[in-house]
Design an enzyme around this catalytic site. Structure first.
Site, PDB file in Angstrom:
ATOM      1  N   ASP A  60      14.510  36.311  -4.804  1.00  0.00           N
ATOM      2  CA  ASP A  60      13.571  36.534  -5.883  1.00  0.00           C
ATOM      3  C   ASP A  60      12.764  37.776  -5.537  1.00  0.00           C
ATOM      4  OD1 ASP A  60      13.092  35.067  -8.314  1.00  0.00           O
ATOM      5  OD2 ASP A  60      10.998  35.233  -7.701  1.00  0.00           O
ATOM      6  N   PHE A 133      18.781  50.413 -11.098  1.00  0.00           N
ATOM      7  CA  PHE A 133      18.528  49.326 -12.050  1.00  0.00           C
ATOM      8  C   PHE A 133      17.041  49.008 -12.052  1.00  0.00           C
ATOM      9  CE2 PHE A 133      17.649  45.379  -9.639  1.00  0.00           C
ATOM     10  CZ  PHE A 133      17.971  45.769  -8.358  1.00  0.00           C
TER      11      PHE A 133
HETATM   12  P1  ITT Z   1      18.478  36.640 -10.410  1.00  0.00           P
HETATM   13  O1  ITT Z   1      19.616  36.042 -11.181  1.00  0.00           O
HETATM   14  O2  ITT Z   1      18.821  36.867  -8.963  1.00  0.00           O
HETATM   15  O3  ITT Z   1      17.174  35.890 -10.587  1.00  0.00           O
HETATM   16  P2  ITT Z   1      17.055  38.789 -11.787  1.00  0.00           P
HETATM   17  O4  ITT Z   1      17.467  40.173 -12.178  1.00  0.00           O
HETATM   18  O5  ITT Z   1      16.559  37.867 -12.867  1.00  0.00           O
HETATM   19  O6  ITT Z   1      18.281  38.127 -11.004  1.00  0.00           O
HETATM   20  P3  ITT Z   1      14.505  38.368 -10.402  1.00  0.00           P
HETATM   21  O7  ITT Z   1      14.274  37.104 -11.130  1.00  0.00           O
HETATM   22  O8  ITT Z   1      14.325  38.366  -8.910  1.00  0.00           O
HETATM   23  O9  ITT Z   1      15.998  38.927 -10.643  1.00  0.00           O
HETATM   24  O10 ITT Z   1      13.618  39.478 -11.078  1.00  0.00           O
HETATM   25  C1  ITT Z   1      13.263  40.611 -10.418  1.00  0.00           C
HETATM   26  C2  ITT Z   1      13.122  41.736 -11.382  1.00  0.00           C
HETATM   27  O11 ITT Z   1      12.422  42.771 -10.668  1.00  0.00           O
HETATM   28  C3  ITT Z   1      14.486  42.324 -11.772  1.00  0.00           C
HETATM   29  O12 ITT Z   1      14.893  41.903 -13.024  1.00  0.00           O
HETATM   30  C4  ITT Z   1      14.237  43.818 -11.744  1.00  0.00           C
HETATM   31  O13 ITT Z   1      13.805  44.215 -13.019  1.00  0.00           O
HETATM   32  C5  ITT Z   1      13.081  43.993 -10.748  1.00  0.00           C
HETATM   33  N1  ITT Z   1      13.602  44.388  -9.441  1.00  0.00           N
HETATM   34  C6  ITT Z   1      13.782  43.612  -8.331  1.00  0.00           C
HETATM   35  N2  ITT Z   1      14.307  44.307  -7.331  1.00  0.00           N
HETATM   36  C7  ITT Z   1      14.472  45.559  -7.790  1.00  0.00           C
HETATM   37  C8  ITT Z   1      14.981  46.744  -7.222  1.00  0.00           C
HETATM   38  O14 ITT Z   1      15.477  46.778  -6.003  1.00  0.00           O
HETATM   39  N3  ITT Z   1      14.993  47.833  -7.987  1.00  0.00           N
HETATM   40  C9  ITT Z   1      14.524  47.815  -9.247  1.00  0.00           C
HETATM   41  N4  ITT Z   1      14.044  46.751  -9.859  1.00  0.00           N
HETATM   42  C10 ITT Z   1      14.006  45.624  -9.137  1.00  0.00           C
END
Ligand code: ITT
Length: 176
Positions: A60, A133
């Site tokens: 997360d 992303f």
């Molecule tokens: P999961 O299925 O793993 O939950 P998710 O994309 O919904 O995938 P999260 O709930 O952890 O992931 O949400 C984190 C958000 O923060 C993600 O959607 C990105 O927009 C942002 N984020 C996290 N890590 C990032 C990174 O390395 N670079 C850019 N944005 C990031």
């Protein structure tokens, strides 16, 4: 083999560069509303351990912006989908203090729970630059002039919250 349970292919690609022995699996799990990423990850892990028979982990993550009192933080995924980078840059207009950090919390389950956290300090850029992303195009890690969006995956992993958390997991898996 270890499963990385996520719906985000980019997260998986970054992790796979560091730990070869993983496979992506998409099983939706509840993401609770909490103040801390640790609580969100632990709840997801408790839910998944009843359904997954192999070793697995979830991750997360979020971006915490100082001048916005840590917003979007635990709401990063939702805020990215709604206002996106353009919206964040707009909220930051006229604000000189650009300090921000990315956090990544990994919950790994191998019969017991292990939590790993990686933090990457940096700042919000004035314009979106590069690809990547999520918030990659607007985040500049300390020690670089480039945004994450302008870096290769290998270069980003050297600085990033996820790179740090994944390396911590990796050292548990293969102790020296
Ligand atoms: P999961 O299925 O793993 O939950 P998710 O994309 O919904 O995938 P999260 O709930 O952890 O992931 O949400 C984190 C958000 O923060 C993600 O959607 C990105 O927009 C942002 N984020 C996290 N890590 C990032 C990174 O390395 N670079 C850019 N944005 C990031």
């Amino acid at each position: 083999m270890i499963y990385f349970i996520t719906g985000n292919k980019n997260k998986y690609i970054e992790a796979k560069k560091i730990i070869k022995d993983i496979e992506m699996k998409h099983i939706p799990y509840p993401e609770i509303q909490a103040d801390k990423l640790e609580d969100v990850a632990e709840f997801g892990e408790e839910y998944l351990k009843k359904q997954v028979n192999e070793k697995f982990f979830i991750e997360d993550s979020g971006i915490f912006i100082d001048a916005l009192k840590n917003f979007p933080g635990v709401y990063s995924a939702y805020i990215f989908k709604t206002i996106g980078n353009e919206g964040i840059l707009k909220l930051m207009e006229g604000i000189e203090s650009r300090k921000a950090r990315f956090e990544s919390v990994i919950a790994f389950y191998d019969g017991s729970l292990h939590i790993f956290k990686g933090v990457c300090k940096g700042k919000i850029s004035y314009n979106a630059r590069g690809k990547g992303f999520g918030y990659d195009p607007i985040f500049i890690p300390d020690g670089s002039e480039k945004t994450f969006g302008e870096m290769s995956i290998t270069e980003k992993n050297k600085y990033s919250h996820r790179g740090k958390a994944i390396r911590a997991l990796s050292s548990l898996l293969a102790p020296l």
